[in-house]
Design an enzyme around this catalytic site. Structure first.
Site, PDB file in Angstrom:
ATOM      1  N   HIS A   1      -7.881   5.888   9.990  1.00  0.00           N
ATOM      2  CA  HIS A   1      -6.755   5.199   9.340  1.00  0.00           C
ATOM      3  C   HIS A   1      -7.231   4.500   8.061  1.00  0.00           C
ATOM      4  O   HIS A   1      -7.707   3.367   8.106  1.00  0.00           O
ATOM      5  CB  HIS A   1      -6.175   4.182  10.328  1.00  0.00           C
TER       6      HIS A   1
ATOM      7  N   GLN B   1      -5.989   2.671  18.217  1.00  0.00           N
ATOM      8  CA  GLN B   1      -7.061   2.698  17.212  1.00  0.00           C
ATOM      9  C   GLN B   1      -8.083   1.632  17.540  1.00  0.00           C
ATOM     10  O   GLN B   1      -7.687   0.520  17.897  1.00  0.00           O
ATOM     11  CB  GLN B   1      -6.456   2.458  15.822  1.00  0.00           C
TER      12      GLN B   1
ATOM     13  N   ASN C   1       0.819  -1.228   0.000  1.00  0.00           N
ATOM     14  CA  ASN C   1       0.000   0.000   0.000  1.00  0.00           C
ATOM     15  C   ASN C   1       0.845   1.268   0.000  1.00  0.00           C
ATOM     16  O   ASN C   1       0.374   2.325   0.394  1.00  0.00           O
ATOM     17  CB  ASN C   1      -0.992  -0.027   1.170  1.00  0.00           C
TER      18      ASN C   1
HETATM   19  P1  NAI Z   1      10.254   1.051   4.485  1.00  0.00           P
HETATM   20  O1  NAI Z   1      10.824  -0.016   5.331  1.00  0.00           O
HETATM   21  O2  NAI Z   1      10.330   0.910   3.000  1.00  0.00           O
HETATM   22  O3  NAI Z   1      10.919   2.460   4.866  1.00  0.00           O
HETATM   23  C1  NAI Z   1      11.058   2.910   6.176  1.00  0.00           C
HETATM   24  C2  NAI Z   1      12.279   3.820   6.222  1.00  0.00           C
HETATM   25  O4  NAI Z   1      12.335   4.448   7.511  1.00  0.00           O
HETATM   26  C3  NAI Z   1      13.586   3.055   6.036  1.00  0.00           C
HETATM   27  O5  NAI Z   1      14.348   3.664   5.015  1.00  0.00           O
HETATM   28  C4  NAI Z   1      14.268   3.183   7.401  1.00  0.00           C
HETATM   29  O6  NAI Z   1      15.679   3.225   7.320  1.00  0.00           O
HETATM   30  C5  NAI Z   1      13.709   4.512   7.882  1.00  0.00           C
HETATM   31  N1  NAI Z   1      13.843   4.718   9.316  1.00  0.00           N
HETATM   32  C6  NAI Z   1      13.736   3.819  10.318  1.00  0.00           C
HETATM   33  N2  NAI Z   1      13.960   4.410  11.496  1.00  0.00           N
HETATM   34  C7  NAI Z   1      14.207   5.710  11.243  1.00  0.00           C
HETATM   35  C8  NAI Z   1      14.505   6.813  12.071  1.00  0.00           C
HETATM   36  N3  NAI Z   1      14.599   6.681  13.396  1.00  0.00           N
HETATM   37  N4  NAI Z   1      14.702   8.012  11.477  1.00  0.00           N
HETATM   38  C9  NAI Z   1      14.628   8.154  10.130  1.00  0.00           C
HETATM   39  N5  NAI Z   1      14.353   7.128   9.293  1.00  0.00           N
HETATM   40  C10 NAI Z   1      14.149   5.916   9.853  1.00  0.00           C
HETATM   41  O7  NAI Z   1       8.743   1.209   4.959  1.00  0.00           O
HETATM   42  P2  NAI Z   1       7.526   1.881   4.184  1.00  0.00           P
HETATM   43  O8  NAI Z   1       6.848   0.884   3.332  1.00  0.00           O
HETATM   44  O9  NAI Z   1       8.001   3.142   3.562  1.00  0.00           O
HETATM   45  O10 NAI Z   1       6.539   2.197   5.405  1.00  0.00           O
HETATM   46  C11 NAI Z   1       6.947   3.071   6.449  1.00  0.00           C
HETATM   47  C12 NAI Z   1       5.926   3.080   7.555  1.00  0.00           C
HETATM   48  O11 NAI Z   1       4.719   3.684   7.094  1.00  0.00           O
HETATM   49  C13 NAI Z   1       5.480   1.689   8.045  1.00  0.00           C
HETATM   50  O12 NAI Z   1       6.390   1.141   8.967  1.00  0.00           O
HETATM   51  C14 NAI Z   1       4.140   1.985   8.658  1.00  0.00           C
HETATM   52  O13 NAI Z   1       4.301   2.342  10.012  1.00  0.00           O
HETATM   53  C15 NAI Z   1       3.639   3.193   7.873  1.00  0.00           C
HETATM   54  N6  NAI Z   1       2.522   2.830   6.972  1.00  0.00           N
HETATM   55  C16 NAI Z   1       1.310   3.454   7.142  1.00  0.00           C
HETATM   56  C17 NAI Z   1       0.224   3.116   6.367  1.00  0.00           C
HETATM   57  C18 NAI Z   1      -1.092   3.801   6.516  1.00  0.00           C
HETATM   58  O14 NAI Z   1      -2.109   3.282   6.046  1.00  0.00           O
HETATM   59  N7  NAI Z   1      -1.153   4.980   7.124  1.00  0.00           N
HETATM   60  C19 NAI Z   1       0.317   2.042   5.361  1.00  0.00           C
HETATM   61  C20 NAI Z   1       1.667   1.537   5.173  1.00  0.00           C
HETATM   62  C21 NAI Z   1       2.701   1.897   5.995  1.00  0.00           C
END
Ligand code: NAI
Length: 353
Positions: free
Chosen positions: A304, A280, A117
């Site tokens: 959400h 939530q 997503n």
């Molecule tokens: P991803 O794993 O591709 O990217 C996450 C990035 O955050 C990575 O590059 C990682 O190095 C970085 N990161 C981790 N800790 C960090 C920190 N302390 N400071 C800065 N950068 C940091 O994950 P993706 O697919 O981009 O998703 C990210 C987050 O978005 C998920 O973990 C989830 O919590 C949230 N999400 C929310 C959704 C929604 O419906 N609102 C749906 C999908 C994801």
């Protein structure tokens, strides 16, 4: 095998719309397929407290399927009760509702449908940035009320062009946000992440990696874990540019709700928008449902749903089925889907370990 799934209730809407796959009515489309294979599927939305279906059924479940949208909080205590649990599947992205360290100790695999997503969320982020910067919500509310006073809206409406935008996290979503912002001719696109973007990817969007963010717009796109919980708090908010806009579609608990409310009310933040809440469903009296800036706007919060568009639901339902099928057939999981396995973190996303 007993497969337990905690989904949300979609009621009559989900009966009328079978593409709402993430509901207890439509059960991720798994019912007939699992039954034909001789497995048991238990689906519930009742997830809170010791008497909930979730806590009763988890005791002998082999597989648990949850979503981040109606999260069943899989605490250390629940893991200790779940004697047969071998696999937790997150139908979606983000497995922070599971105590990953406790899962590691028990050698439980946690897998999610990576990428399912990320476009859905990136589009929502761009929309949220625009609706804050352009002061959209109060403008629409004015129209619904039957009023017409352009100056009351225009006094706090800006262009995105020439603003500095920064993302905390430049993974799949963060990078897609940067890509989508390129045509807006922002002054600078910045990212803060311990994982560096490949040089050609950074160059393609003109993004610079920075050690701290001094931006007009901050978008949060990192996971929730120990070191990002309450990352945005009273102290860090003081270092934001005065009147910045903050978008959080990552996880509610990355921001301290009361600190954000105070920053909005004082004008330190001009707006806060997103779809994620610390717990939530959000309680009715959650301060971020109604917090406003001093000009009566700046709130773009929604339930959400950014990552659960009908397009996304199809992808994460298919992905969850694929993870389950691989497990039942004893096949290896797709590496990018595995968060923890064999007693260790496999992903590089939940902090530098
Ligand atoms: P991803 O794993 O591709 O990217 C996450 C990035 O955050 C990575 O590059 C990682 O190095 C970085 N990161 C981790 N800790 C960090 C920190 N302390 N400071 C800065 N950068 C940091 O994950 P993706 O697919 O981009 O998703 C990210 C987050 O978005 C998920 O973990 C989830 O919590 C949230 N999400 C929310 C959704 C929604 O419906 N609102 C749906 C999908 C994801």
């Amino acid at each position: 095998m007993k497969v337990l799934s905690v989904l949300y209730s979609g009621g009559q809407t989900a009966i009328n719309e079978p593409r709402l796959l993430g509901t207890i009515e439509n059960k991720l489309g798994l019912t007939e397929w699992l039954q034909a294979r001789g497995h048991e599927l238990v689906v519930t939305d009742d997830k809170e407290g010791a008497d909930s279906d979730f806590q009763k059924e988890i005791v002998d479940a082999d597989v648990l399927i949850t979503t981040p949208f109606h999260p069943a909080y899989v605490t250390r205590e629940i893991i200790s009760k779940a004697k047969n649990l071998k696999l937790c599947i997150t139908a979606g992205v983000g497995s922070d509702h599971i105590d990953l360290n406790a899962a590691i100790e028990r050698h439980i695999t946690v897998a999610e449908v990576t990428g399912s997503n990320v476009v859905s969320v990136a589009e929502h982020v761009v929309m949220s940035i625009l609706l804050l910067v352009r002061n959209f919500v109060p403008a629409h509310e004015m129209i619904e009320r039957g009023d017409w006073q352009v100056s009351d809206i225009a006094r706090n409406a800006y262009d995105l062009e020439n603003k500095v935008v920064g993302t905390i996290g430049a993974g799949r979503i963060g990078y897609r946000v940067l890509q989508r912002l390129v045509p807006f001719n922002c002054k600078e696109l910045l990212y803060y992440d311990y994982n560096e973007l490949p040089a050609d990817a950074a160059k393609a969007v003109g993004a610079c990696r920075v050690a701290s963010l001094e931006c007009d717009v901050v978008t949060i796109n990192c996971p929730l874990y120990e070191s990002t919980r309450n990352l945005i708090n009273r102290d860090t908010l003081k270092h934001f540019k005065k009147g910045a806009w903050l978008v959080n579609t990552a996880r509610g608990a990355i921001c301290d709700r009361n600190a954000v409310k105070e920053a909005l009310e004082s004008g330190q933040l001009n707006g806060y928008s997103g779809d994620v809440w610390d717990v939530q469903p959000a309680p009715r009296d959650h301060p971020l449902r109604t917090a406003k800036n001093p000009l009566g706007g700046g709130n773009g919060m929604v339930p959400h749903y950014s990552g659960t568009t009908l397009d996304a639901q199809k992808r994460y339902a298919e992905g969850a089925k694929d993870i389950l099928e691989r497990f039942l057939d004893g096949k290896a999981q797709e590496p990018q889907n595995v968060i923890v396995d064999g007693g260790a973190y496999i992903t590089k996303t939940y902090g530098q370990r």
